[in-house]
Motif scaffolding. Sequence first.
Motif, mmCIF file in Angstrom:
data_model
loop_
_atom_site.group_PDB
_atom_site.id
_atom_site.type_symbol
_atom_site.label_atom_id
_atom_site.label_comp_id
_atom_site.label_asym_id
_atom_site.label_seq_id
_atom_site.Cartn_x
_atom_site.Cartn_y
_atom_site.Cartn_z
ATOM 1 N N ARG A 1 0.819 -1.195 0.000
ATOM 2 C CA ARG A 1 0.000 0.000 0.000
ATOM 3 C C ARG A 1 0.858 1.253 0.000
ATOM 4 N NH1 ARG A 1 -3.063 -0.062 4.765
ATOM 5 N NH2 ARG A 1 -4.662 -1.299 3.734
ATOM 6 N N ALA A 2 1.929 1.250 0.817
ATOM 7 C CA ALA A 2 2.818 2.414 0.868
ATOM 8 C C ALA A 2 3.503 2.633 -0.475
ATOM 9 C CB ALA A 2 3.855 2.229 1.970
ATOM 10 N N THR A 3 3.894 1.545 -1.110
ATOM 11 C CA THR A 3 4.537 1.640 -2.430
ATOM 12 C C THR A 3 3.596 2.289 -3.447
ATOM 13 O OG1 THR A 3 5.755 -0.383 -1.944
ATOM 14 C CG2 THR A 3 5.674 0.319 -4.245
ATOM 15 N N LEU A 4 2.360 1.813 -3.466
ATOM 16 C CA LEU A 4 1.377 2.353 -4.412
ATOM 17 C C LEU A 4 1.087 3.812 -4.110
ATOM 18 C CD1 LEU A 4 -1.189 -0.621 -4.562
ATOM 19 C CD2 LEU A 4 0.731 -0.156 -6.087
ATOM 20 N N GLN A 5 0.932 4.095 -2.817
ATOM 21 C CA GLN A 5 0.609 5.455 -2.403
ATOM 22 C C GLN A 5 1.747 6.418 -2.763
ATOM 23 O OE1 GLN A 5 -2.191 6.465 -1.441
ATOM 24 N NE2 GLN A 5 -1.715 8.583 -0.847
ATOM 25 N N ALA A 6 2.993 5.976 -2.547
ATOM 26 C CA ALA A 6 4.155 6.817 -2.862
ATOM 27 C C ALA A 6 4.199 7.121 -4.356
ATOM 28 C CB ALA A 6 5.437 6.119 -2.417
ATOM 29 N N ALA A 7 3.933 6.112 -5.167
ATOM 30 C CA ALA A 7 3.943 6.320 -6.623
ATOM 31 C C ALA A 7 2.873 7.328 -7.019
ATOM 32 C CB ALA A 7 3.712 4.994 -7.342
ATOM 33 N N TYR A 8 1.708 7.206 -6.398
ATOM 34 C CA TYR A 8 0.615 8.139 -6.670
ATOM 35 C C TYR A 8 1.017 9.565 -6.317
ATOM 36 C CZ TYR A 8 -3.711 10.699 -5.705
ATOM 37 O OH TYR A 8 -4.695 11.660 -5.650
ATOM 38 N N GLU A 9 1.604 9.732 -5.135
ATOM 39 C CA GLU A 9 1.956 11.077 -4.686
ATOM 40 C C GLU A 9 3.091 11.688 -5.508
ATOM 41 O OE1 GLU A 9 2.458 10.650 -0.490
ATOM 42 O OE2 GLU A 9 0.313 10.330 -0.181
ATOM 43 N N THR A 10 4.030 10.850 -5.908
ATOM 44 C CA THR A 10 5.108 11.332 -6.780
ATOM 45 C C THR A 10 4.540 11.866 -8.093
ATOM 46 O OG1 THR A 10 6.637 9.714 -5.837
ATOM 47 C CG2 THR A 10 7.227 10.662 -7.981
ATOM 48 N N LEU A 11 3.591 11.113 -8.644
ATOM 49 C CA LEU A 11 2.997 11.522 -9.915
ATOM 50 C C LEU A 11 2.210 12.815 -9.763
ATOM 51 C CD1 LEU A 11 2.721 10.787 -12.839
ATOM 52 C CD2 LEU A 11 0.727 9.410 -12.310
ATOM 53 N N VAL A 12 1.456 12.926 -8.678
ATOM 54 C CA VAL A 12 0.680 14.145 -8.443
ATOM 55 C C VAL A 12 1.622 15.343 -8.315
ATOM 56 C CG1 VAL A 12 -0.756 15.355 -6.750
ATOM 57 C CG2 VAL A 12 -1.299 13.000 -7.379
ATOM 58 N N ALA A 13 2.723 15.137 -7.599
ATOM 59 C CA ALA A 13 3.674 16.236 -7.406
ATOM 60 C C ALA A 13 4.306 16.651 -8.732
ATOM 61 C CB ALA A 13 4.759 15.802 -6.410
ATOM 62 N N SER A 14 4.684 15.674 -9.550
ATOM 63 C CA SER A 14 5.338 16.015 -10.820
ATOM 64 C C SER A 14 4.351 16.691 -11.766
ATOM 65 C CB SER A 14 5.929 14.762 -11.466
ATOM 66 O OG SER A 14 4.912 13.971 -12.044
ATOM 67 N N LYS A 15 3.091 16.294 -11.674
ATOM 68 C CA LYS A 15 2.062 16.944 -12.498
ATOM 69 C C LYS A 15 1.882 18.398 -12.078
ATOM 70 C CE LYS A 15 -0.293 13.677 -15.026
ATOM 71 N NZ LYS A 15 -1.235 13.743 -16.149
ATOM 72 N N ALA A 16 1.880 18.616 -10.765
ATOM 73 C CA ALA A 16 1.722 19.976 -10.242
ATOM 74 C C ALA A 16 2.892 20.841 -10.690
ATOM 75 C CB ALA A 16 1.639 19.933 -8.716
ATOM 76 N N LEU A 17 4.075 20.265 -10.680
ATOM 77 C CA LEU A 17 5.271 20.977 -11.110
ATOM 78 C C LEU A 17 5.168 21.365 -12.583
ATOM 79 C CD1 LEU A 17 7.594 21.454 -9.147
ATOM 80 C CD2 LEU A 17 8.924 19.745 -10.402
ATOM 81 N N ALA A 18 4.745 20.398 -13.404
ATOM 82 C CA ALA A 18 4.605 20.659 -14.831
ATOM 83 C C ALA A 18 3.586 21.759 -15.089
ATOM 84 C CB ALA A 18 4.207 19.369 -15.553
ATOM 85 N N ALA A 19 2.487 21.715 -14.326
ATOM 86 C CA ALA A 19 1.448 22.729 -14.482
ATOM 87 C C ALA A 19 1.972 24.108 -14.072
ATOM 88 C CB ALA A 19 0.235 22.354 -13.632
ATOM 89 N N ASP A 20 2.801 24.139 -13.035
ATOM 90 C CA ASP A 20 3.372 25.405 -12.569
ATOM 91 C C ASP A 20 4.281 26.015 -13.633
ATOM 92 O OD1 ASP A 20 2.052 25.348 -10.246
ATOM 93 O OD2 ASP A 20 3.747 24.763 -8.971
ATOM 94 N N SER A 21 5.159 25.178 -14.190
ATOM 95 C CA SER A 21 6.124 25.702 -15.158
ATOM 96 C C SER A 21 5.429 26.152 -16.434
ATOM 97 C CB SER A 21 7.183 24.643 -15.478
ATOM 98 O OG SER A 21 6.597 23.573 -16.191
ATOM 99 N N ALA A 22 4.278 25.557 -16.709
ATOM 100 C CA ALA A 22 3.529 25.960 -17.891
ATOM 101 C C ALA A 22 2.821 27.278 -17.673
ATOM 102 C CB ALA A 22 2.516 24.871 -18.254
ATOM 103 N N ALA A 23 2.508 27.571 -16.435
ATOM 104 C CA ALA A 23 1.736 28.784 -16.125
ATOM 105 C C ALA A 23 2.643 30.025 -16.076
ATOM 106 C CB ALA A 23 1.035 28.613 -14.790
#
Lengths: 173, 173
Positions: free
Chosen positions: A151-173
Motif C-alpha cells: 500500500r505504501a509503495t502504491l501510495q508513494a507512486a501516486y503522490e510522486t505523480l501528483v507532485a510532478s504533475k503539479a510541477l509541470a502545471a506550474d512551469s507551464a503557467a
Amino acid sequence: MSMDRRSGCPINLSLEVFGDRWSLIILRDMIFGGRRHFRELLNGSMEGIASNILADRLKRLMELGMLTKADDPSHKQKAIYSLTEMAITLVPILAHLGAWGRVWLPVSDELSIRAELLEKGGQPMWDKFMDELRHEHLGMPLDTMSGPSVRATLQAAYETLVASKALAADSAA
Amino acid sequence: MSMDRRSGCPINLSLEVFGDRWSLIILRDMIFGGRRHFRELLNGSMEGIASNILADRLKRLMELGMLTKADDPSHKQKAIYSLTEMAITLVPILAHLGAWGRVWLPVSDELSIRAELLEKGGQPMWDKFMDELRHEHLGMPLDTMSGPSVRATLQAAYETLVASKALAADSAA
DNA sequence: TGCAACCGATTGCAAAATGCAATCAGTTAT
DNA sequence: ATAACTGATTGCATTTTGCAATCGGTTGCA
C-alpha cells in the motif's frame, strides 16, 4: 437483506454481492486507502458517497461476511471495520478490474498509476498485499517482512505523480 | 446514457460500466452461452431478465463500445449482437469472478463446473477462448485449431454433470 | 463547566431505476 | 390466411438511490 438468489451461477452470485455502484468502492477504499472508520470512508471517498448509502452498504457487507465491526478502544463511539478473508481475496479481482479499466476507459493518469503498478507486480505482489491485509485486519503474523508495504509503495507512486504533475502545471503557467 | 463520471479511478470506471445487476449477466450469456439474438438472451437467461431491461442494457453496452449490432441476412427483422474486443478481454475477469464466487458463495454444483474448469485451465485456456470469440464475433482467423472449442468443452462438462445428477436422483427415488 | 467538533448513523423526501405484463408493427413459416 | 416469432416499446407500481438535514451521544479544549 434479501437472500433470494436469482441463480446458483458463480458469476451471478458474485454480482449479487458487489454488482452495485458502491460496495466495491467501499472495499477499494478500505484495501487501497487503509480506511477503517465510517467518517474516513465518508469523507475520503473520491466519488462522494452519501452517509445513508454508506451505512446501508457497511451493514450489507457485514451480513454477507465481507466485513466485521469492532469497538475502537480509544473512543466509545468509534467503530473499526475490518476486512474478512472473503474480502481480502478480492485483491486479484480488483487488480484485473483496474487493469481492464486502464486499457478501455478514460482513466486519469494519477489514479491509474496504482493499477499499473499492481498489474506489473502480478501475483507475487498481490500475495504480498493480501498477506499485509491479513496482518492488518485479521491479526495474522506477516509471512515475510520485506521492504515497504504494498500500500505504501502504491501510495508513494501516486503522490510522486501528483507532485510532478503539479510541477509541470506550474512551469507551464 | 449519462456520461458524467464520478472519478477517473480505473476501478470506479469499470464499476460504472458493469456495476449493475444485468450488464455482466448479458455478457456472460453471450460469451459462455453463445447467444447472439435478443430472444435468445431474453428466454435463455437463467435469471429471467425483463425485455425492457434487456433492450436498455443492450443499447447501453453498444454506446459503451462493448457490443455491436448487425442485420441478420437470414431474417430481415433479426439483429445479431457481437462482442467487441473490449468485451472479449473481460474473459479473465469473468474467470476470476467465477473462481471467487465458487469459493465464497452458495453456488450450485452444475453451474459452477464451468467456472472450475475455466479456473483450472488458467491463462492458456482463457487465451484460447478469447481467440475463439474473436473468430466468432470479429471474423478473425483462428490462431490454432486444436480440438473442441472451449465453450463446447465447458458445455459438455455441464451437461455430463446434469445427466449424472439426474441419474443419481432417479436411482434414489 | 461550557461548548464546539466529531462519532456512527437515521430520517424525510424527491428522483431514478427496476420489474412486470401487455402490446406493437413487421416478418416468416405453414 | 394465419399463427408464431422478430426486436423492441409502453404504462404503471414498486423499489432503490441520492441528497440534505438531523439525531443522541462522546470527546477535546478553554
